[in-house]
Design a protein around this motif. Structure first.
Motif, short mmCIF file in Angstrom:
data_model
loop_
_atom_site.label_atom_id
_atom_site.label_comp_id
_atom_site.label_asym_id
_atom_site.label_seq_id
_atom_site.Cartn_x
_atom_site.Cartn_y
_atom_site.Cartn_z
N PRO A 76 0.79 -1.23 0.00
CA PRO A 76 0.00 0.00 0.00
C PRO A 76 0.82 1.28 0.00
O PRO A 76 0.32 2.34 -0.38
N GLU A 115 -3.72 -7.44 4.65
CA GLU A 115 -4.49 -7.23 3.43
C GLU A 115 -5.25 -8.51 3.09
O GLU A 115 -4.66 -9.59 3.11
N ASN A 130 -4.08 -1.36 -2.06
CA ASN A 130 -5.09 -0.30 -1.89
C ASN A 130 -6.25 -0.48 -2.86
O ASN A 130 -7.37 -0.08 -2.58
N HIS A 135 -8.82 -4.43 4.43
CA HIS A 135 -7.69 -4.23 5.32
C HIS A 135 -8.10 -4.41 6.78
O HIS A 135 -9.14 -3.94 7.19
#
Length: 182
Positions: A76, A115, A130, A135
Motif C-alpha cells: 500500500p 491485506e 489499496n 484491510h
C-alpha cells in the motif's frame, strides 16, 4: 544456490531485483487460475519502490523470474513490507474464488496492516493492495499488524474458509471467520 543429492529435482524462481527477499513467505496448495493445478504465492517484502510485493505463479517452470508471475500485488505504500507473510486462504466469502491474505507490518510507521485480497486475483499490470484488498489494521505505531498470517481451513464448519493474522507488537492474534462480504 543449492547443491546436494536432490538439486536435480529443484525448480528455481529468481528475483529480478537483488535484495527483494523473494521467498520470505510462501503459500500454495490452492488453484488460482482454475486449471486444476496448485499454484504458488511468494512474498518479497523488500521490492524497491513498491512497498513489498506478492507474486502468484501458475504452473511454475524452472528458470522463471518474478517478472514471469501470473499476478503481482504491491504493498500500500513504500516501506509497508507487503509479503512479509502470505496465505492461500481458500474461499472466505463463498464466491468460489481463491482469496489470499498479505501481511504488510511496516505500513503506517509499523502500525501494520493485514491485506485480504478477495479473488479472483488481479492479472496483468501490477495492482496495489489499496486497489484490490480489504484491510485489517493495527491501532498504534509498532503494532506490526500482518506480521504473520495463516489459513487454518474452515474451523467452524460453516462452509467458508477462515484465516488468522497477528499484530505481534500488540501481542494479539486475530481469527477471522469467513462469511459473505456483500
Amino acid at each position: 544456490g543449492v547443491t546436494g543429492a536432490v538439486a536435480n529435482n529443484l525448480l528455481v524462481i529468481q528475483a529480478e531485483a537483488p535484495g527483494s527477499e523473494l521467498g520470505r513467505s510462501i503459500a500454495g496448495r490452492e488453484d488460482v487460475d482454475g486449471d486444476g493445478l496448485d499454484d504458488l504465492i511468494i512474498g518479497a517484502p523488500r521490492v524497491p519502490e513498491a512497498g513489498g510485493s506478492v507474486y502468484v505463479f501458475v504452473a511454475p517452470a524452472d528458470g522463471q523470474t518474478d517478472g514471469d508471475a501470473y499476478s503481482r500485488i504491491d504493498g500500500p505504500e513504500d516501506g509497508a513490507s507487503a509479503g512479509t507473510s502470505v496465505a492461500a486462504v481458500g474461499d472466505i466469502d463463498g464466491d468460489s474464488n481463491l482469496d489470499i491474505t498479505i501481511g504488510a507490518p511496516g505500513f503506517d510507521n509499523a502500525t501494520g496492516r493485514l491485506e485480504v485480497v478477495i479473488g479472483p486475483v488481479p492479472t496483468g499490470v501490477p495492482a496495489t493492495t489499496n486497489d484490490v484488498a480489504y484491510h485489517l489494521s493495527g491501532i498504534a505505531e509498532g503494532d506490526l499488524a500482518g506480521y504473520a498470517t495463516f489459513a487454518p481451513g474452515d474451523i467452524n464448519a460453516d462452509g467458508y474458509a477462515d484465516f488468522i493474522g497477528s499484530a505481534v507488537g500488540d501481542d494479539s492474534t486475530w481469527l477471522f471467520m469467513g462469511a459473505p462480504l456483500f
